[in-house]
Scaffold this active site. Structure first.
Site, PDB file in Angstrom:
ATOM      1  N   ARG A  76     -13.170  -7.479 -10.796  1.00 21.99           N
ATOM      2  CA  ARG A  76     -13.003  -6.218  -9.594  1.00 21.99           C
ATOM      3  C   ARG A  76     -13.798  -5.291  -9.732  1.00 21.99           C
ATOM      4  NH1 ARG A  76      -8.106  -6.321  -6.525  1.00 21.99           N
ATOM      5  NH2 ARG A  76      -9.498  -5.710  -4.489  1.00 21.99           N
ATOM      6  N   LYS A 117     -11.990  -9.510  -3.698  1.00 20.97           N
ATOM      7  CA  LYS A 117     -10.401  -9.591  -3.510  1.00 20.97           C
ATOM      8  C   LYS A 117      -9.847  -9.735  -4.784  1.00 20.97           C
ATOM      9  CE  LYS A 117     -10.162  -6.696  -0.139  1.00 20.97           C
ATOM     10  NZ  LYS A 117      -9.959  -5.963   0.279  1.00 20.97           N
ATOM     11  N   ARG A 147     -12.552 -14.656  -1.661  1.00 18.38           N
ATOM     12  CA  ARG A 147     -11.172 -14.823  -0.865  1.00 18.38           C
ATOM     13  C   ARG A 147     -12.411 -16.095  -0.266  1.00 18.38           C
ATOM     14  NH1 ARG A 147      -6.972 -10.327  -0.301  1.00 18.38           N
ATOM     15  NH2 ARG A 147      -5.889 -11.051  -1.631  1.00 18.38           N
ATOM     16  N   SER A 184       0.843  -1.102   0.259  1.00 14.50           N
ATOM     17  CA  SER A 184      -0.204  -0.063   0.175  1.00 14.50           C
ATOM     18  C   SER A 184       0.678   2.048   0.182  1.00 14.50           C
ATOM     19  CB  SER A 184      -1.013   0.158   1.078  1.00 14.50           C
ATOM     20  OG  SER A 184      -2.126  -1.370   1.113  1.00 14.50           O
ATOM     21  N   GLN A 190      -9.075   2.116  -0.214  1.00 16.51           N
ATOM     22  CA  GLN A 190      -8.940   2.857  -2.016  1.00 16.51           C
ATOM     23  C   GLN A 190      -9.683   3.648  -2.476  1.00 16.51           C
ATOM     24  OE1 GLN A 190      -9.003  -1.275  -4.046  1.00 16.51           O
ATOM     25  NE2 GLN A 190      -7.009  -1.723  -2.815  1.00 16.51           N
ATOM     26  N   ASP A 195      -6.778  -7.862   4.794  1.00 21.38           N
ATOM     27  CA  ASP A 195      -6.138  -8.257   3.543  1.00 21.38           C
ATOM     28  C   ASP A 195      -5.480  -9.932   4.050  1.00 21.38           C
ATOM     29  OD1 ASP A 195      -6.111  -6.820   1.398  1.00 21.38           O
ATOM     30  OD2 ASP A 195      -4.398  -5.947   2.141  1.00 21.38           O
ATOM     31  N   SER A 210     -13.185   1.608   2.486  1.00 22.64           N
ATOM     32  CA  SER A 210     -11.954   1.050   2.228  1.00 22.64           C
ATOM     33  C   SER A 210     -11.654   2.414   1.803  1.00 22.64           C
ATOM     34  CB  SER A 210     -12.967   0.524   1.017  1.00 22.64           C
ATOM     35  OG  SER A 210     -11.656   0.917  -0.395  1.00 22.64           O
ATOM     36  N   ARG A 251      -2.350 -14.331  -2.012  1.00 27.12           N
ATOM     37  CA  ARG A 251      -2.571 -14.410  -0.811  1.00 27.12           C
ATOM     38  C   ARG A 251      -3.689 -16.238  -0.700  1.00 27.12           C
ATOM     39  NH1 ARG A 251      -0.882 -10.062   1.224  1.00 27.12           N
ATOM     40  NH2 ARG A 251      -1.544  -7.831   0.371  1.00 27.12           N
TER      41      ARG A 251
END
Ligand code: S3P
Length: 442
Positions: A122, A347, A351, A22, A169, A320, A167, A393
């Protein structure tokens, strides 16, 4: 590429995982918007951050790599980017796509953005909607997904935007767009998300205010149309990457590892607190500050872990880390419950589904109920082959699980690990893990 992890004993030693993803994205982008030369050390040279570097070059920014992890960026000033000739291919990097959209919204030219199959799935609506309201024109594929075209404009409209999701982002895209608007732009988030953008912007001379709201959540405001000053700093080690060796050590009694210079920003450390609540001994050895962020060396000692119940409000501070935490829960005694995991579905992969499927394939009893996941922990069989599904991940989580299970675990598509954690297998093996690539079958 396929990799295999075989069971290992106690982990020992000391390591520094690569720079925070990040912070690395933001360091390059904000340096590009400053006036003058910034110098960054310890930059994560993972695929995701390299995609940001390539995009900035295509937008007319000069970036020079002096040595591994050491970069100089010649900032062009806010509003100073140039129209790219090519489509900006952001690979697997959601942070690159969403933060760049915020910046491009403030530039009066047209750019086309795309990415790999994971990024193209996404949701972009969460940033597209506020940026449209600020005056950018954005044309997307159905479901507001990439590829998309954005025509920004010089001088955006300042807005007050209430985001439904916590978020970083979304928040960062709006704050970066706000740099290109006169007056005050405000974003309201329901729970605090990571605040690296705010810290870095302040460090470069921007005025960013944070107000806790009586009804819950917080309002973050930026004053636009200011000049950012260039900076020189070292990127702290990534707490999300460090969490993989931390889990491997935490669930193996007798382990003791040291993880150096890890970013300990409180918006990022939720999963370490949960792991400690499960019974791992985690201590911070030398706390200090780096690049405006708290950092420290973490000492992780392993023990027999017990189950945990994690409420939904914890999610933003550990978003995450869930996949690796699920691995810890699979090895812990008792039934763990993780609540409010809707964001995990959008994600790099879904996930929630991928982890539940993979854990079940390794013999772990678990189930998704609404947006919650429960996991019945105990000795894990392993012995499965997992598809990484373009998700770094997922790949790393199952390679960690392979080290803790009775039988090896194989991961297909493990090359995706290079998006965030180049050198993952070597670093883990240096601590005592047994992860290796398998020969490609003829
Ligand atoms: C990130 C924010 C988080 C996180 C991602 C990096 C960032 O995403 O999952 O890996 O750098 O701002 P969201 O903002 O979508 O929660």
């Amino acid at each position: 590429m396929e990799m295999m992890a075989e069971p290992h004993g106690a982990l020992k030693g000391r390591a520094r995982v690569p720079g925070d993803k990040s912070i690395s994205h933001r360091a390059l982008m904000l340096a590009a918007l400053a006036v003058g030369e910034s110098r960054i050390e310890g930059l994560l040279e993972g695929e995701d951050v390299l995609a940001t570097a390539r995009a900035l070059r295509a937008l007319g920014v000069a970036l020079v790599r002096d040595a591994p992890g050491v970069w100089r960026v010649h900032g062009v000033g806010t509003g100073g980017l140039a129209e790219p000739e090519e489509v900006l291919d952001l690979g697997n990097a959601g942070t690159a796509a969403r933060l760049l959209l915020g910046i491009l919204a403030g530039h009066g030219f047209t750019s086309f953005l795309s990415g790999d199959a994971s990024l193209r799935r996404r949701p972009m609506g969460r940033v597209v909607r506020p940026l449209r309201e600020m005056g950018a024109q954005i044309l997307c594929r159905s479901g507001e997904r990439l590829p998309l075209a954005i025509t920004g404009r010089f001088r955006l409209l300042p807005i007050v935007w209430r985001s439904e999701v916590a978020s970083a982002q979304v928040k960062s895209a709006i704050l970066l767009a706000g740099l290109h608007a006169p007056g005050k732009t405000t974003v309201i988030e329901p729970l605090p998300s990571r605040d690296h953008t705010e810290r870095m912007l302040r460090g470069m001379g921007a005025s960013v205010a944070v107000e806790a709201l009586p009804e819950g959540g917080q309002a973050i405001s930026i004053e636009g149309e200011i000049e950012l000053s260039p900076q020189s700093f070292t990127v702290p080690a990534d707490p999300s990457s460090a969490f993989f060796p931390a889990v491997a050590a935490a669930v193996t009694p007798g382990s003791e590892i040291l993880l150096e210079e890890v970013c300990l920003n409180p918006t990022r450390t939720g999963a370490y607190e949960v792991l400690a609540a499960m019974g791992a001994e985690i201590t911070v050895v030398d706390r200090r500050e780096l690049a405006g962020e708290p950092v420290g060396t973490l000492r992780v000692r392993g023990d027999a872990l017990k189950a945990v119940d994690v409420p939904a409000e914890r999610a933003p501070s550990m978003i995450d880390e869930y996949p690796a935490l699920f691995v810890a829960a699979a090895c812990a005694r008792g039934k763990s419950r993780f609540r409010g995991l809707a964001e995990l579905r959008v994600k790099e992969s879904d996930r929630l589904a991928k982890m539940a499927e993979g854990l079940a394939a390794c013999g772990v009893r678990c189930a998704i109920e609404g947006d919650d996941l429960w996991i019945e922990g105990g000795p894990v069989r392993g012995g499965a082959e997992i598809d990484a599904a373009l998700d770094h991940r997922i790949a790393m989580s199952f390679l960690v699980l392979g080290g803790l299970a009775r039988l090896p675990v194989r991961v297909r598509g493990a090359e995706t690990i290079a998006t965030s954690f180049p050198g993952f297998a070597d670093l883990m093996n240096g601590l005592g893990a047994r992860i290796r690539p398998l020969e490609a079958s003829a």
